[in-house]
Write an enzyme that holds these catalytic residues in place. Structure first.
Site, PDB file in Angstrom:
ATOM      1  N   GLY A 144     -12.481  -2.307 -23.672  1.00 20.93           N
ATOM      2  CA  GLY A 144     -13.021  -1.149 -23.581  1.00 20.93           C
ATOM      3  C   GLY A 144     -13.052   0.001 -24.612  1.00 20.93           C
ATOM      4  N   ASN A 160     -21.526   9.586 -13.671  1.00 24.20           N
ATOM      5  CA  ASN A 160     -21.079  10.427 -14.030  1.00 24.20           C
ATOM      6  C   ASN A 160     -20.341  11.752 -13.587  1.00 24.20           C
ATOM      7  OD1 ASN A 160     -18.054  11.163 -11.883  1.00 24.20           O
ATOM      8  ND2 ASN A 160     -17.093  11.130 -13.827  1.00 24.20           N
ATOM      9  N   TYR A 180     -25.652  23.503  -8.072  1.00 27.31           N
ATOM     10  CA  TYR A 180     -25.233  22.248  -8.734  1.00 27.31           C
ATOM     11  C   TYR A 180     -25.513  21.606  -6.884  1.00 27.31           C
ATOM     12  CZ  TYR A 180     -20.874  19.410  -7.859  1.00 27.31           C
ATOM     13  OH  TYR A 180     -19.936  18.265  -7.410  1.00 27.31           O
ATOM     14  N   LYS A 234     -27.933  17.646  -7.358  1.00 26.79           N
ATOM     15  CA  LYS A 234     -26.703  16.447  -6.684  1.00 26.79           C
ATOM     16  C   LYS A 234     -27.852  16.176  -5.667  1.00 26.79           C
ATOM     17  CE  LYS A 234     -23.233  16.764  -8.950  1.00 26.79           C
ATOM     18  NZ  LYS A 234     -22.510  15.235  -9.114  1.00 26.79           N
TER      19      LYS A 234
END
Ligand code: NAP
Length: 247
Positions: free
Chosen positions: A57, A89, A154, A158
């Site tokens: 990676g 993420n 936030y 989300k």
């Protein structure tokens, strides 16, 4: 273990916390992991961590809030095999009561968490459609479902991720691509280290399992959503929150 042999996984925000645990989980199981961070120094640490254990990676720089940075990252991505699995993420908080919230606190959070996910997903979706295979996992939050005082920016970002997840799942399902969200509760990372003792105690009182979660407990669910065992799950939000919110 070679469960993800021949798979390329892109994890945004892999320098620490939940993203780091997710990247490690895939690397340990044979994937080629592209982990991103906002600085070259952190990207180098990701590369070192992955290759030190003889896994495969690379760490790359990416600021998902900046369109130019995403374009540059897209060019670097073309030099590698296209990701089959994308984990959106990377995310930030800028907490404040709405009464006091500055425009920039709203805009930074929405531009990073929601628009950033859109930008990175667009980079990856075309090749997944061509391959007729893909796994997209968006890391949302319990507060995207429950709401939380001081987090209107936030929790809106989300919750927006969940609508995006369901809509994209409908658009690309016929191409063998699944799109799901994971909604973590309070997980022990630098993001939650910032909480003072009073807030931490009040959070613990709301969690039936009476502890914060571990980043690896989120990685385990992302792992499951990336396998063939979960091939018939799409458009869903999986809560991993110790029972904090059951709606
Ligand atoms: P963290 O420890 O603060 O790490 C955040 C990661 O995102 C870092 O790798 C950071 O990179 C990256 N990042 C920040 N801004 C970025 C940007 N503009 N472009 C690209 N990358 C960026 O966070 P965490 O606690 O592991 O949280 C990870 C995700 O889970 C977030 O989406 C968060 O909202 C969500 N979540 C966390 C919890 C929790 O309790 N911890 C609960 C629910 C949901 P740098 O190192 O370069 O800054």
């Amino acid at each position: 273990m070679n469960k993800y042999k021949d798979k390329v996984v892109l994890v945004t925000g892999a320098s620490r916390g939940i993203g780091k645990a997710i990247a490690n989980k895939f690397a340990r199981q044979g994937a080629f992991v592209i982990g991103t961070a906002t600085t070259q120094a952190s990207a180098d640490i990701i590369s070192k961590n992955i290759t030190a254990d003889n896994f495969t990676g690379i760490g790359l720089v990416l600021n998902i809030a900046d369109k130019l940075s995403v374009d540059e990252f897209g060019n670097k991505l073309k030099e590698l095999d296209a990701p089959n699995i994308l984990v959106n993420n990377a995310g930030i908080t800028r907490d404040n009561l709405l009464m006091r919230m500055k425009d920039h606190e709203w805009e930074e959070v929405v531009n990073t968490n929601l628009s950033g996910m859109f930008r990175v997903t667009k980079l990856c979706i075309r090749s997944m459609m061509k391959q007729r295979y893909g796994r997209i996992i968006n890391i949302s939050s319990v507060v995207g479902l429950s709401g939380n005082s001081g987090q209107s920016n936030y929790s809106a970002s989300k919750a927006g991720m969940l609508g995006f997840t369901r809509s994209l799942a409908i658009e690309v399902g016929s191409r063998g691509i699944t799109v799901n969200a994971v909604a973590p509760g309070f997980i022990s990372t630098e993001m939650t280290d910032e909480l003072n003792d009073e807030i931490r105690d009040s959070i613990l009182n709301q969690i039936p399992l009476a502890r914060l979660g571990h980043p690896e407990e989120i990685a385990n669910v992302v792992d499951f959503l990336s396998t063939d065992e979960s091939a018939y799950i799409t458009g869903q939000t999986i809560s991993v929150n110790g029972g904090m919110y059951m709606g």
